[in-house]
Design a protein around this motif. Structure first.
Motif, PDB file in Angstrom:
ATOM      1  N   THR A 172       0.840  -1.202   0.000  1.00 44.19           N
ATOM      2  CA  THR A 172       0.000   0.000   0.000  1.00 44.19           C
ATOM      3  C   THR A 172       0.878   1.257   0.000  1.00 44.19           C
ATOM      4  O   THR A 172       0.496   2.277  -0.566  1.00 44.19           O
ATOM      5  N   GLU A 216     -10.430  -0.657  -0.428  1.00 41.99           N
ATOM      6  CA  GLU A 216      -9.708  -1.923  -0.530  1.00 41.99           C
ATOM      7  C   GLU A 216      -9.157  -2.056  -1.944  1.00 41.99           C
ATOM      8  O   GLU A 216      -9.909  -2.099  -2.909  1.00 41.99           O
ATOM      9  N   GLY A 276     -14.983   0.711  -1.416  1.00 40.01           N
ATOM     10  CA  GLY A 276     -14.726   1.289  -0.106  1.00 40.01           C
ATOM     11  C   GLY A 276     -15.928   2.043   0.421  1.00 40.01           C
ATOM     12  O   GLY A 276     -17.034   1.965  -0.133  1.00 40.01           O
ATOM     13  N   GLU A 301     -11.913   4.929   3.201  1.00 40.71           N
ATOM     14  CA  GLU A 301     -10.973   3.813   3.164  1.00 40.71           C
ATOM     15  C   GLU A 301     -11.396   2.898   2.033  1.00 40.71           C
ATOM     16  O   GLU A 301     -12.574   2.531   1.934  1.00 40.71           O
ATOM     17  N   HIS A 346      -7.824  -4.510  -3.536  1.00 37.94           N
ATOM     18  CA  HIS A 346      -8.173  -5.723  -4.276  1.00 37.94           C
ATOM     19  C   HIS A 346      -9.574  -5.649  -4.870  1.00 37.94           C
ATOM     20  O   HIS A 346      -9.923  -6.452  -5.739  1.00 37.94           O
ATOM     21  N   SER A 347     -10.403  -4.674  -4.413  1.00 39.44           N
ATOM     22  CA  SER A 347     -11.768  -4.552  -4.923  1.00 39.44           C
ATOM     23  C   SER A 347     -11.855  -3.713  -6.190  1.00 39.44           C
ATOM     24  O   SER A 347     -12.906  -3.681  -6.844  1.00 39.44           O
ATOM     25  N   SER A 350      -6.079   0.080   1.694  1.00 45.67           N
ATOM     26  CA  SER A 350      -5.710  -1.109   2.451  1.00 45.67           C
ATOM     27  C   SER A 350      -5.627  -2.320   1.527  1.00 45.67           C
ATOM     28  O   SER A 350      -6.308  -2.391   0.496  1.00 45.67           O
ATOM     29  N   TYR A 351      -4.756  -3.255   1.928  1.00 47.55           N
ATOM     30  CA  TYR A 351      -4.593  -4.498   1.173  1.00 47.55           C
ATOM     31  C   TYR A 351      -4.035  -5.552   2.116  1.00 47.55           C
ATOM     32  O   TYR A 351      -2.940  -5.385   2.676  1.00 47.55           O
ATOM     33  N   LYS A 362      -2.324  -0.941   5.718  1.00 51.10           N
ATOM     34  CA  LYS A 362      -3.022   0.316   5.446  1.00 51.10           C
ATOM     35  C   LYS A 362      -2.032   1.467   5.315  1.00 51.10           C
ATOM     36  O   LYS A 362      -1.051   1.525   6.052  1.00 51.10           O
TER      37      LYS A 362
END
Length: 332
Positions: free
Chosen positions: A7, A242, A297, A240, A244-245, A308-309, A313
């Protein structure tokens, strides 16, 4: 996303990317030019200005293309000049009506390629170019386009209305390629038929009419995370997300890294915020027209954008201290 991609490295890549850093001068320009008017509902900070006309809104925007792209591929530069303006109107929930352009060029061959790209894009989206200005035989190559759109005043989608707890949705057409002339551009448009392209931009108008989103921006030169940052900045919110999303194509097959992808101009893409109860319908409408759409997010009140991953973070921006469009104190 590659397992060895941290990150911290992503945050640094976003903060230092030229597509983000070149936005810093906006705040100073706003201070110099902003003038209040009773009919101007919204202006700087939005993808298009909103001008009241009875129960309707006129949407006025302008955009230019980096000279780097003009020199790398004049046809694609002309196409993108139209494309980014179409997206500015779509992001506001509007219908694009017409465009005018200002073209400066060094030689006739470049001029013909740029205008060919503009004409093809205008035909694809059904929005005419109705005038403009020409600067022939200049020592530089620049294309700037202004666009007029419209929608009902109560259907406008703004950038600054994201709310605490809203879902953040990324909607991107992944069916494309890294453009052969510009590694920072994802071309998902030149190979598509007109109806597909028009149906994709029409999704935004329907979302505005049905009041299904709270805020939106088209994904532009700052990339996916940078564009979200601009939306949060004007909304005075944080989030926040993610990593990977984030929707992404097959990175290995396309010869790009995740850090490369999140900085790219994606051709057809939007960042939106929506109440949790509207998420499924928003995503369904984008998926229906061939676009990947998913929650990446949640908006919060921190005024910090954090990524974040796998439990790692990192803060990308703290908008209470410094922003993408200039120091935070200059906008108070």
């Amino acid at each position: 996303m590659a397992k060895n991609c941290s990150t911290q490295s992503v945050a640094t890549a976003v903060r230092e990317y030229e597509g983000v850093t070149r936005k810093h001068a906006i705040c100073e320009i706003v201070r110099s030019l902003q003038l209040d008017s009773s009919d101007v509902v919204a202006s700087f900070g939005e993808d298009a200005a909103v001008i009241r006309q009875g129960d309707n809104a006129l949407l006025l925007a302008a955009d230019g293309i980096w000279n780097k792209l003009m020199e790398a591929d004049p046809y694609w530069a002309g196409f993108c000049g139209v494309l980014v303006n179409i997206h500015d109107i779509a992001a506001m929930g509007g219908d694009a009506l017409a465009m005018v352009d200002i073209l400066s060029f060094t030689d006739d061959q470049l001029m013909h390629e740029v205008t060919r790209g503009m004409a093809d894009a205008a035909r694809s989206f059904g929005v005419p170019i109705v005038g403009g200005h020409l600067h022939p035989n200049t020592p530089y190559n620049v294309i700037d386009i202004a666009i007029l759109g419209t929608t009902r005043l109560d259907s406008v989608i703004y950038s600054d209305r994201a709310g605490d707890g809203d879902a953040i949705i990324a909607a991107i057409d992944l069916n494309g390629r890294v453009h052969p002339s510009c590694a920072m551009n994802w071309d998902s448009v030149t190979m598509k038929d007109s109806e597909t392209l028009r149906s994709q931009v029409r999704v935004m108008k329907g979302l505005g009419e049905d009041h299904l989103v709270t805020a939106a921006k088209d994904i532009s030169n700052p990339g996916i995370i940078g564009t979200l940052g601009m939306l949060l900045e004007v909304s005075m919110k944080g989030a926040e997300i993610e990593l990977h999303s984030i929707p992404m194509p097959d990175l290995e097959a396309n010869g790009i890294t995740f850090e490369h992808w999140i900085k790219m101009y994606p051709g057809m893409g939007f960042i939106l915020t929506a109440k949790q109860e509207h998420v499924d319908e928003v995503c369904r409408r984008f998926r229906k027209v061939g676009m990947a759409a998913q929650v990446i997010g949640t908006v919060n009140e921190t005024r910090e954008l954090t990524i974040s991953y796998q439990g790692d973070k990192t803060e990308v921006f703290d908008f209470s201290v410094d922003g993408i469009m200039g120091p935070s104190k200059d906008r108070m």
